[in-house]
Design an enzyme around this catalytic site. Structure first.
Site, short mmCIF file in Angstrom:
data_model
loop_
_atom_site.label_atom_id
_atom_site.label_comp_id
_atom_site.label_asym_id
_atom_site.label_seq_id
_atom_site.Cartn_x
_atom_site.Cartn_y
_atom_site.Cartn_z
N LYS A 25 0.92 -1.31 -0.01
CA LYS A 25 0.04 0.01 -0.08
C LYS A 25 0.91 1.26 -0.12
CE LYS A 25 -1.73 1.55 3.94
NZ LYS A 25 -1.39 2.90 4.32
N ASN A 26 2.01 1.37 0.86
CA ASN A 26 2.67 2.49 1.20
C ASN A 26 3.72 2.80 0.00
OD1 ASN A 26 1.14 3.02 3.20
ND2 ASN A 26 2.71 2.38 4.67
N CYS A 119 -5.18 12.57 11.90
CA CYS A 119 -5.79 11.06 11.78
C CYS A 119 -5.64 10.39 12.99
CB CYS A 119 -5.21 10.30 10.70
SG CYS A 119 -3.82 9.15 11.24
N ARG A 124 -0.22 14.62 12.67
CA ARG A 124 0.55 14.46 11.49
C ARG A 124 0.72 15.91 10.71
NH1 ARG A 124 -1.41 8.76 9.08
NH2 ARG A 124 0.56 8.89 8.02
N ASP A 309 4.21 0.86 11.83
CA ASP A 309 3.08 -0.01 11.50
C ASP A 309 2.88 -1.46 12.06
OD1 ASP A 309 3.30 1.68 8.16
OD2 ASP A 309 2.58 2.56 10.30
N ARG A 401 -8.37 -0.51 4.19
CA ARG A 401 -7.65 0.40 3.72
C ARG A 401 -6.30 -0.12 3.67
NH1 ARG A 401 -7.52 5.54 6.97
NH2 ARG A 401 -5.96 5.96 5.25
C1 EPZ Z 1 4.01 7.09 6.24
O1 EPZ Z 1 3.22 8.10 6.74
C2 EPZ Z 1 3.20 5.62 6.05
N1 EPZ Z 1 2.06 6.19 5.28
C3 EPZ Z 1 2.67 5.45 7.76
O2 EPZ Z 1 1.86 4.25 7.15
C4 EPZ Z 1 3.72 5.18 8.15
O3 EPZ Z 1 3.46 4.88 9.66
C5 EPZ Z 1 4.70 6.19 8.35
O4 EPZ Z 1 5.23 6.82 6.96
C6 EPZ Z 1 6.14 5.95 8.98
O5 EPZ Z 1 6.61 4.92 8.80
C7 EPZ Z 1 2.25 5.98 3.86
O6 EPZ Z 1 3.33 5.76 3.37
C8 EPZ Z 1 1.00 6.22 3.06
P1 EPZ Z 1 6.10 10.45 8.26
P2 EPZ Z 1 3.66 9.33 6.88
O7 EPZ Z 1 6.17 11.55 7.39
O8 EPZ Z 1 4.47 10.12 5.50
C9 EPZ Z 1 6.34 14.05 11.67
C10 EPZ Z 1 0.10 2.77 7.79
O9 EPZ Z 1 -0.60 2.18 8.81
N2 EPZ Z 1 6.13 14.79 10.49
O10 EPZ Z 1 7.10 9.62 8.18
O11 EPZ Z 1 2.71 10.62 6.98
C11 EPZ Z 1 5.05 12.89 11.81
O12 EPZ Z 1 4.35 13.53 12.63
C12 EPZ Z 1 0.65 4.43 7.80
O13 EPZ Z 1 0.15 2.28 6.53
C13 EPZ Z 1 6.41 16.21 10.92
O14 EPZ Z 1 6.26 16.53 12.05
O15 EPZ Z 1 4.72 9.38 7.96
C14 EPZ Z 1 5.49 11.75 12.45
O16 EPZ Z 1 5.70 12.01 13.66
C15 EPZ Z 1 0.10 4.95 8.78
N3 EPZ Z 1 6.00 17.11 9.84
C16 EPZ Z 1 6.93 11.74 11.82
O17 EPZ Z 1 7.35 12.78 11.23
C17 EPZ Z 1 5.89 16.87 8.52
O18 EPZ Z 1 5.72 17.58 7.79
C18 EPZ Z 1 7.12 10.68 10.76
O19 EPZ Z 1 5.85 10.71 9.94
C19 EPZ Z 1 6.15 15.33 8.25
C20 EPZ Z 1 6.08 14.36 9.23
#
Ligand code: EPZ
Length: 420
Positions: A25-26, A119, A124, A309, A401
């Site tokens: 998915k990701n 979410c 996020r 995850d 999802r």
């Molecule tokens: C991706 O989400 C995945 N989703 C998530 O999988 C996964 O949990 C996550 O990466 C971490 O591995 C998809 O790929 C579609 P991040 P993403 O930006 O990109 C902070 C699932 O269950 N952050 O790496 O949204 C954020 O709050 C889903 O399949 C900021 O502060 O995650 C978090 O604490 C859930 N500012 C950390 O970074 C930003 O602009 C990592 O988030 C961006 C992120």
């Protein structure tokens, strides 16, 4: 229409047999968004049949792309793209639609998307994404719940993230491939899905190097053309099925999997007492018939750390084996929503902020549960396979999802599971 369907699981059966793992998915989501950048036809193979992927296809169609699915193949042609706006309705369907921002900016020089908002698992924010686009010369206005970005021509830039963000790394890659000049991302995310996106874009004519390391280089090019590409296996779905196999003391052969992408999940399952190894092309074997013992500590972290995850299904496993495990969730601030449901099955778990202490028990009993997020739903399925009696899980739309036909695959290896 409210979600009426429920998963009904009669636990206590050992599962054994073969499960073919879905496409990731990701990875599929950023690849679908990337199609916006391409001239001509793109064919994505092994694209999982998930509600999130359907949502991405609806966005592509709303943008004016032709997007058709036949089984696990999705064909996209973005030649006739007619708008660079994604409606609030479509954005609300799937938080990671934010990934279309980089692709639309790169292709159209502008985009207007409704704010994704938080979410179930955390606030996020998207500040890393917006700061990076500003560095690349985009003008960004946030008003009326929308983000409007405009850049006559994006320029390459030096980008540095405070923490590795998967989405921000992917969004900058999508914006930079057609930008003027070179872009370097420092402290980039290193997840395997980043490598899959780079592999796809390079096959379309991009010049990306360093994907999978902390520093990604992108040399802007003038044009990208559609291609044929196969989405990588889903390492989180694979990790979930391995936890299901282990909790029932079962024996599983995963096919179309990739043991290398599982990273620290494998040594953790070995530490627990499972024998697990990869062989041939895409096979992962698990045997959990020996005595199992909970690991002392699990700390989630960006790749190659333990994937956040996989934390919920692993917690379900640790709740049903002797020993005490301390979980530290470092990536998201609200990723223990499944705990209260596992406690309804009889699990012993205490949560204090980002720390959860799990004392394994040797008996869980079936109950009525409700999924609150995708991976939390997977944890409930894992625990229900072990629990005595019947467990009913509501709000399974969350599970749709990210897991394709999970009840069919588990039934295929002997689980008593059905949808009512
Ligand atoms: C991706 O989400 C995945 N989703 C998530 O999988 C996964 O949990 C996550 O990466 C971490 O591995 C998809 O790929 C579609 P991040 P993403 O930006 O990109 C902070 C699932 O269950 N952050 O790496 O949204 C954020 O709050 C889903 O399949 C900021 O502060 O995650 C978090 O604490 C859930 N500012 C950390 O970074 C930003 O602009 C990592 O988030 C961006 C992120």
């Amino acid at each position: 229409m409210s979600e009426q369907r429920k998963l009904v699981i009669k636990g206590g059966r050992r599962i054994e047999g073969e499960i073919s793992v879905q496409g990731a998915k990701n990875s599929a989501l950023p690849l679908l968004a990337a199609a916006v950048l391409l001239k001509g036809q793109t064919e994505l193979y092994n694209c999982p049949g998930l509600s999130d992927c359907d949502a991405a296809c609806r966005i592509l169609s709303a943008l004016g792309c032709s997007c058709k699915r036949e089984g696990s193949v999705v064909c996209i042609d973005a030649s006739a793209i007619g708008t660079s706006e994604v409606s609030e309705k479509l954005m609300r369907e799937m938080r990671s639609s934010i990934i279309f921002m980089g692709a639309l900016l790169g292709r159209c020089g502008q985009c207007r998307l409704s704010f994704p908002g938080g979410c179930e698992i955390g606030s996020r924010p998207i500040d890393f994404h917006l700061d990076a686009f500003r560095k690349m010369g985009a003008k960004i206005r946030e008003e009326h719940g929308y983000i409007a970005c405009r850049a006559a021509k994006l320029k390459g830039a030096e980008i540095s993230f405070p923490v590795p963000s998967v989405g921000a790394t992917e969004n900058v890659m999508l914006a930079a491939v057609l930008a003027e000049g070179n872009t370097t991302i420092h402290n980039a995310a290193r997840e395997p899905e980043i490598c899959d996106l780079a592999g796809f874009l390079n096959r379309c004519g991009a010049r990306i190097s360093g994907a999978g390391t902390g520093t990604v280089h992108i040399e802007g090019v003038k044009r990208l053309d559609g291609c044929r590409y196969t989405v990588m296996p889903d390492r989180i779905a694979a990790a979930t099925y391995l936890c299901c196999g282990a909790i029932t003391r079962g024996e599983l052969l995963l096919t179309h999997a990739d043991i290398a992408s599982l990273g620290p999940v494998v040594p953790v399952l070995e530490q627990i007492g499972c024998s697990i190894y990869g062989f041939g092309n895409g096979n992962v074997y698990l045997n959990a018939q020996r005595a199992l013992k909970a690991p002392a500590q699990i700390r989630t972290a960006p790749y190659p750390g333990f994937p956040t995850d996989a934390q919920p299904p692993l917690m379900a496993l640790c709740a049903a084996i002797p020993g005490t495990t301390m979980f530290v969730e470092t990536v998201f601030e609200n990723r223990y929503r499944h705990v209260s449901e596992l406690i309804r099955l009889g699990a012993h778990i205490k949560v204090e902020g980002r720390v959860a202490v799990v004392e394994g028990v040797n008996r869980l009993t079936g109950a009525e549960l409700e999924a609150g997020d995708l991976r939390g739903g997977a944890a409930m399925i894992t625990a229900a396979l072990f629990a005595e009696g019947t467990t009913k899980i509501g709000k399974i739309c969350y599970i749709d999802r990210g897991y394709e036909n999970i009840e069919g695959l588990l039934k295929g290896v002997g689980a008593d599971i059905r949808i009512v």
